[in-house]
Motif scaffolding. Structure first.
Motif, PDB file in Angstrom:
ATOM      1  N   SER A 169       0.853  -1.132   0.112  1.00  0.00           N
ATOM      2  CA  SER A 169      -0.022   0.176   0.105  1.00  0.00           C
ATOM      3  C   SER A 169       1.047   1.234  -0.010  1.00  0.00           C
ATOM      4  CB  SER A 169      -1.003   0.120   1.070  1.00  0.00           C
ATOM      5  OG  SER A 169      -0.339   0.053   2.188  1.00  0.00           O
ATOM      6  N   ASN A 170       2.028   1.404   0.754  1.00  0.00           N
ATOM      7  CA  ASN A 170       2.974   2.357   0.759  1.00  0.00           C
ATOM      8  C   ASN A 170       3.484   2.702  -0.724  1.00  0.00           C
ATOM      9  OD1 ASN A 170       2.512   3.180   3.370  1.00  0.00           O
ATOM     10  ND2 ASN A 170       4.087   1.874   4.033  1.00  0.00           N
ATOM     11  N   LEU A 171       3.957   1.431  -1.292  1.00  0.00           N
ATOM     12  CA  LEU A 171       4.452   1.717  -2.899  1.00  0.00           C
ATOM     13  C   LEU A 171       3.236   1.966  -3.743  1.00  0.00           C
ATOM     14  CD1 LEU A 171       6.631  -1.535  -2.838  1.00  0.00           C
ATOM     15  CD2 LEU A 171       7.341   0.974  -2.775  1.00  0.00           C
ATOM     16  N   MET A 172       2.264   1.805  -3.600  1.00  0.00           N
ATOM     17  CA  MET A 172       1.257   2.123  -4.377  1.00  0.00           C
ATOM     18  C   MET A 172       0.775   3.555  -4.179  1.00  0.00           C
ATOM     19  SD  MET A 172       0.678  -0.198  -6.404  1.00  0.00           S
ATOM     20  CE  MET A 172      -0.696   0.412  -7.350  1.00  0.00           C
ATOM     21  N   VAL A 173       0.980   4.021  -3.003  1.00  0.00           N
ATOM     22  CA  VAL A 173       0.598   5.350  -2.709  1.00  0.00           C
ATOM     23  C   VAL A 173       1.734   6.508  -3.570  1.00  0.00           C
ATOM     24  CG1 VAL A 173       0.668   7.176  -1.053  1.00  0.00           C
ATOM     25  CG2 VAL A 173      -0.419   5.374  -0.522  1.00  0.00           C
ATOM     26  N   ILE A 174       2.880   6.023  -3.695  1.00  0.00           N
ATOM     27  CA  ILE A 174       4.010   6.943  -4.201  1.00  0.00           C
ATOM     28  C   ILE A 174       4.291   6.484  -5.887  1.00  0.00           C
ATOM     29  CG2 ILE A 174       5.124   7.433  -2.345  1.00  0.00           C
ATOM     30  CD1 ILE A 174       7.473   5.321  -3.445  1.00  0.00           C
ATOM     31  N   ASN A 175       3.405   5.389  -6.286  1.00  0.00           N
ATOM     32  CA  ASN A 175       3.497   4.928  -7.560  1.00  0.00           C
ATOM     33  C   ASN A 175       3.141   5.925  -8.534  1.00  0.00           C
ATOM     34  OD1 ASN A 175       3.821   2.992  -9.781  1.00  0.00           O
ATOM     35  ND2 ASN A 175       1.622   2.553  -9.792  1.00  0.00           N
ATOM     36  N   ASN A 176       3.964   6.387  -9.356  1.00  0.00           N
ATOM     37  CA  ASN A 176       3.716   7.304 -10.346  1.00  0.00           C
ATOM     38  C   ASN A 176       2.954   8.680  -9.857  1.00  0.00           C
ATOM     39  OD1 ASN A 176       3.821   8.111 -13.140  1.00  0.00           O
ATOM     40  ND2 ASN A 176       2.137   7.205 -13.785  1.00  0.00           N
ATOM     41  N   CYS A 177       3.465   9.230  -8.794  1.00  0.00           N
ATOM     42  CA  CYS A 177       2.974  10.182  -8.181  1.00  0.00           C
ATOM     43  C   CYS A 177       3.461  11.562  -8.581  1.00  0.00           C
ATOM     44  CB  CYS A 177       2.966  10.142  -6.750  1.00  0.00           C
ATOM     45  SG  CYS A 177       4.477  10.344  -6.134  1.00  0.00           S
ATOM     46  N   GLY A 178       4.522  11.618  -9.288  1.00  0.00           N
ATOM     47  CA  GLY A 178       5.311  12.828  -9.862  1.00  0.00           C
ATOM     48  C   GLY A 178       6.540  12.936  -8.946  1.00  0.00           C
ATOM     49  N   LEU A 179       6.599  12.734  -8.055  1.00  0.00           N
ATOM     50  CA  LEU A 179       7.774  12.573  -7.123  1.00  0.00           C
ATOM     51  C   LEU A 179       8.949  11.669  -7.768  1.00  0.00           C
ATOM     52  CD1 LEU A 179       6.309  12.638  -3.576  1.00  0.00           C
ATOM     53  CD2 LEU A 179       7.206  14.658  -4.698  1.00  0.00           C
ATOM     54  N   ALA A 180      10.264  12.092  -7.429  1.00  0.00           N
ATOM     55  CA  ALA A 180      11.268  11.239  -8.137  1.00  0.00           C
ATOM     56  C   ALA A 180      11.416   9.813  -7.756  1.00  0.00           C
ATOM     57  CB  ALA A 180      12.657  11.841  -7.943  1.00  0.00           C
ATOM     58  N   GLY A 181      11.015   9.619  -6.280  1.00  0.00           N
ATOM     59  CA  GLY A 181      11.104   8.303  -5.646  1.00  0.00           C
ATOM     60  C   GLY A 181      10.092   7.545  -6.259  1.00  0.00           C
ATOM     61  N   GLY A 182       9.077   8.110  -6.836  1.00  0.00           N
ATOM     62  CA  GLY A 182       7.973   7.170  -7.251  1.00  0.00           C
ATOM     63  C   GLY A 182       7.861   6.863  -8.873  1.00  0.00           C
ATOM     64  N   LEU A 183       8.971   7.536  -9.498  1.00  0.00           N
ATOM     65  CA  LEU A 183       9.105   7.383 -10.983  1.00  0.00           C
ATOM     66  C   LEU A 183      10.261   6.484 -11.473  1.00  0.00           C
ATOM     67  CD1 LEU A 183       8.513  10.913 -12.001  1.00  0.00           C
ATOM     68  CD2 LEU A 183       6.790   9.058 -12.235  1.00  0.00           C
ATOM     69  N   PRO A 184      10.438   5.954 -12.439  1.00  0.00           N
ATOM     70  CA  PRO A 184      11.567   5.296 -12.980  1.00  0.00           C
ATOM     71  C   PRO A 184      12.573   6.087 -12.914  1.00  0.00           C
ATOM     72  CG  PRO A 184       9.658   4.536 -14.347  1.00  0.00           C
ATOM     73  CD  PRO A 184       9.083   5.651 -13.413  1.00  0.00           C
ATOM     74  N   PRO A 185      13.802   5.908 -12.732  1.00  0.00           N
ATOM     75  CA  PRO A 185      14.424   4.366 -12.451  1.00  0.00           C
ATOM     76  C   PRO A 185      14.313   3.896 -11.050  1.00  0.00           C
ATOM     77  CG  PRO A 185      16.212   6.021 -12.777  1.00  0.00           C
ATOM     78  CD  PRO A 185      15.025   6.704 -12.876  1.00  0.00           C
ATOM     79  N   TYR A 186      14.027   4.797 -10.087  1.00  0.00           N
ATOM     80  CA  TYR A 186      13.854   4.637  -8.429  1.00  0.00           C
ATOM     81  C   TYR A 186      12.886   3.677  -8.412  1.00  0.00           C
ATOM     82  CZ  TYR A 186      17.067   8.409  -9.139  1.00  0.00           C
ATOM     83  OH  TYR A 186      17.883   9.356  -9.330  1.00  0.00           O
ATOM     84  N   ALA A 187      11.684   3.743  -9.166  1.00  0.00           N
ATOM     85  CA  ALA A 187      10.485   2.762  -8.639  1.00  0.00           C
ATOM     86  C   ALA A 187       9.826   2.381 -10.051  1.00  0.00           C
ATOM     87  CB  ALA A 187       9.679   3.614  -7.810  1.00  0.00           C
ATOM     88  N   PRO A 188       9.381   1.125 -10.229  1.00  0.00           N
ATOM     89  CA  PRO A 188       8.871   0.787 -11.505  1.00  0.00           C
ATOM     90  C   PRO A 188       7.189   1.406 -11.363  1.00  0.00           C
ATOM     91  CG  PRO A 188       9.024  -1.332  -9.876  1.00  0.00           C
ATOM     92  CD  PRO A 188       9.689   0.107  -9.528  1.00  0.00           C
ATOM     93  N   ASN A 189       6.600   1.396 -12.573  1.00  0.00           N
ATOM     94  CA  ASN A 189       5.427   1.708 -12.483  1.00  0.00           C
ATOM     95  C   ASN A 189       4.521   0.584 -12.497  1.00  0.00           C
ATOM     96  OD1 ASN A 189       5.546   4.791 -12.706  1.00  0.00           O
ATOM     97  ND2 ASN A 189       5.753   4.373 -14.960  1.00  0.00           N
ATOM     98  N   TYR A 190       3.449   0.469 -11.426  1.00  0.00           N
ATOM     99  CA  TYR A 190       2.679  -0.597 -11.346  1.00  0.00           C
ATOM    100  C   TYR A 190       1.284  -0.308 -11.876  1.00  0.00           C
ATOM    101  CZ  TYR A 190       6.312  -2.134  -8.122  1.00  0.00           C
ATOM    102  OH  TYR A 190       7.574  -2.351  -7.344  1.00  0.00           O
ATOM    103  N   SER A 191       0.683  -1.333 -12.588  1.00  0.00           N
ATOM    104  CA  SER A 191      -0.800  -1.214 -13.046  1.00  0.00           C
ATOM    105  C   SER A 191      -1.712  -1.305 -12.022  1.00  0.00           C
ATOM    106  CB  SER A 191      -1.015  -2.044 -14.044  1.00  0.00           C
ATOM    107  OG  SER A 191      -0.768  -3.554 -13.920  1.00  0.00           O
ATOM    108  N   SER A 192      -1.372  -2.305 -10.848  1.00  0.00           N
ATOM    109  CA  SER A 192      -2.395  -2.545  -9.854  1.00  0.00           C
ATOM    110  C   SER A 192      -1.559  -2.933  -8.487  1.00  0.00           C
ATOM    111  CB  SER A 192      -3.406  -3.613 -10.218  1.00  0.00           C
ATOM    112  OG  SER A 192      -2.738  -4.929 -10.537  1.00  0.00           O
ATOM    113  N   TRP A 193      -2.268  -3.099  -7.456  1.00  0.00           N
ATOM    114  CA  TRP A 193      -1.500  -3.714  -6.272  1.00  0.00           C
ATOM    115  C   TRP A 193      -1.133  -5.163  -6.502  1.00  0.00           C
ATOM    116  CZ3 TRP A 193      -3.034  -7.487  -2.937  1.00  0.00           C
ATOM    117  CH2 TRP A 193      -4.297  -7.920  -3.065  1.00  0.00           C
ATOM    118  N   LEU A 194      -1.711  -5.780  -7.523  1.00  0.00           N
ATOM    119  CA  LEU A 194      -1.540  -7.191  -7.528  1.00  0.00           C
ATOM    120  C   LEU A 194      -0.172  -7.373  -8.198  1.00  0.00           C
ATOM    121  CD1 LEU A 194      -4.902  -8.551  -8.263  1.00  0.00           C
ATOM    122  CD2 LEU A 194      -3.605  -8.926  -6.210  1.00  0.00           C
TER     123      LEU A 194
END
Length: 89
Positions: free
Chosen positions: A27-52
């Motif tokens: 849930s914490n990773l999904m909150v920052i997923n593709n949110c616009g912050l550097a830590g939530g964008l590639p290359p630091y974090a992959p983009n996830y389509s869903s929590w699964l």
């Protein structure tokens, strides 16, 4: 009897946190997923389509318990972190 109750509450809380930690992590990773912050964008974090998708990626990498320990930190094999990328360039 009250001493036994306090020990059982501590042990129960410990096991409950062990069981629910993967859900908290996802849930914490999904909150920052593709949110616009550097830590939530590639290359630091992959983009996830869903929590699964996030769950299966963490499971595949063996990262379901990352950050769970107070004293020991595991670094996944083959991962580069921000300070390593800057040092090697």
């Amino acid at each position: 009897m009250s001493e036994m109750k306090s020990y059982s509450q501590a042990v129960t809380g410990f096991f409950a946190s062990m069981l629910t930690y993967p859900f908290v992590l996802v849930s914490n990773l999904m909150v920052i997923n593709n949110c616009g912050l550097a830590g939530g964008l590639p290359p630091y974090a992959p983009n996830y389509s869903s929590w699964l998708d996030c769950w299966s990626q963490l499971l595949k990498e063996g990262n379901m318990s990352r950050g769970n320990s107070l004293f020991f930190r595991k670094v996944p094999a083959g991962k580069l972190y921000v300070w390593e990328e800057k040092r090697f360039r």
